[in-house]
Write an enzyme that holds these catalytic residues in place. Structure first.
Site: not given
Ligand code: B16
Ligand code: MG
Length: 214
Positions: A115-116, A44, A8-10, A146, A170-171, A16
């Site tokens: 990552s989402a 998240k 996962d990224l964030d 997810k 993952e977090d 972030t």
């Molecule tokens: P974006 P992850 C997710 O990243 C974030 O945790 C989530 O808060 C955010 O809404 C989602 O990405 C979409 O991000 O607006 O940059 O497309 O934790 O799956 O890496």
């Molecule tokens: Mg995350």
């Protein structure tokens, strides 16, 4: 024996969440909704549009905006978020990450990103680590987000490794469920709160002994 690492990224590679929080709060305040950091935890790991829906529901405004207006609100939030992302540098890579991906690359263990975030490629470029990853799943191409396993299964497919030989990092609770449903070993990064469904929980990736994984 582990053959692939899927991240996962964030919250795992870079923190972030605070930038998402500032950007969503600015947008929300403009439409008369407020929320605190505790509520922000609910955002998240979920997509941009799902985040907006939760915020609107929190502010009792679920039925106020049309689909087009909602799209425009998410675009405004993303504009604020991208402005904040300008501050990101390689110094923001979370502890233990660089060591782990470098060693994985040295041992020919492919790494992928699940990552989402639609901003994942931009963020990885800014961190200077995009080249370590063989694949980055584009969340726009997925049917379900997810906790559905689709994103982790797609990442495994891209690196040509069967899911049961992959480890997912993952977090978020939804993210751990996604990894487990994909049939992978789940490592939870718990800096922000407990992840009871993870196979192994660590506070940061510095606790991962690369040799115990391979
Ligand atoms: P974006 P992850 C997710 O990243 C974030 O945790 C989530 O808060 C955010 O809404 C989602 O990405 C979409 O991000 O607006 O940059 O497309 O934790 O799956 O890496
Ligand atoms: Mg995350």
């Amino acid at each position: 024996m582990t053959k692939g690492l899927i991240f996962d990224l964030d919250g795992v590679i870079v923190d972030t969440a605070n930038y998402h929080y500032i950007a969503w709060k600015k947008l929300s305040n403009e439409i008369g909704i407020d929320f605190d950091k505790e509520f922000n935890h609910l955002l998240k790991g979920i997509s941009r549009i799902e985040s907006l829906e939760l915020i609107l529901s929190h502010g009792n405004k679920s039925d106020v905006y049309s689909a087009d207006e909602k799209k425009s609100l998410t675009e405004t939030k993303n504009k604020y978020y991208l402005e904040l992302l300008n501050n990101i540098t390689p110094k923001d890579i979370l502890p233990g990450v660089l060591d782990l991906i470098e060693q994985a690359n040295n041992n020919h263990i492919p790494c992928a990103i699940a990552s989402a975030s639609e901003n994942a490629p931009t963020i990885l470029e800014k961190l200077g680590i995009k080249h370590y990853f063989k694949a980055i799943v584009d969340p726009k191409t997925l049917k379900k987000g997810k906790p559905d396993p689709e994103i982790f299964l797609r990442a495994a497919e891209f690196i040509h490794i069967p899911p049961h030989l992959c480890i997912g990092f993952e977090d978020s609770i939804a993210g751990i469920q996604s990894i487990k449903q994909a049939g992978m070993y789940a490592i939870g990064v718990t800096a922000d709160g407990p992840l009871p469904e993870a196979d192994l929980a660590v506070h940061s990736l510095t606790e991962i002994d690369i040799h115990s994984l391979f």
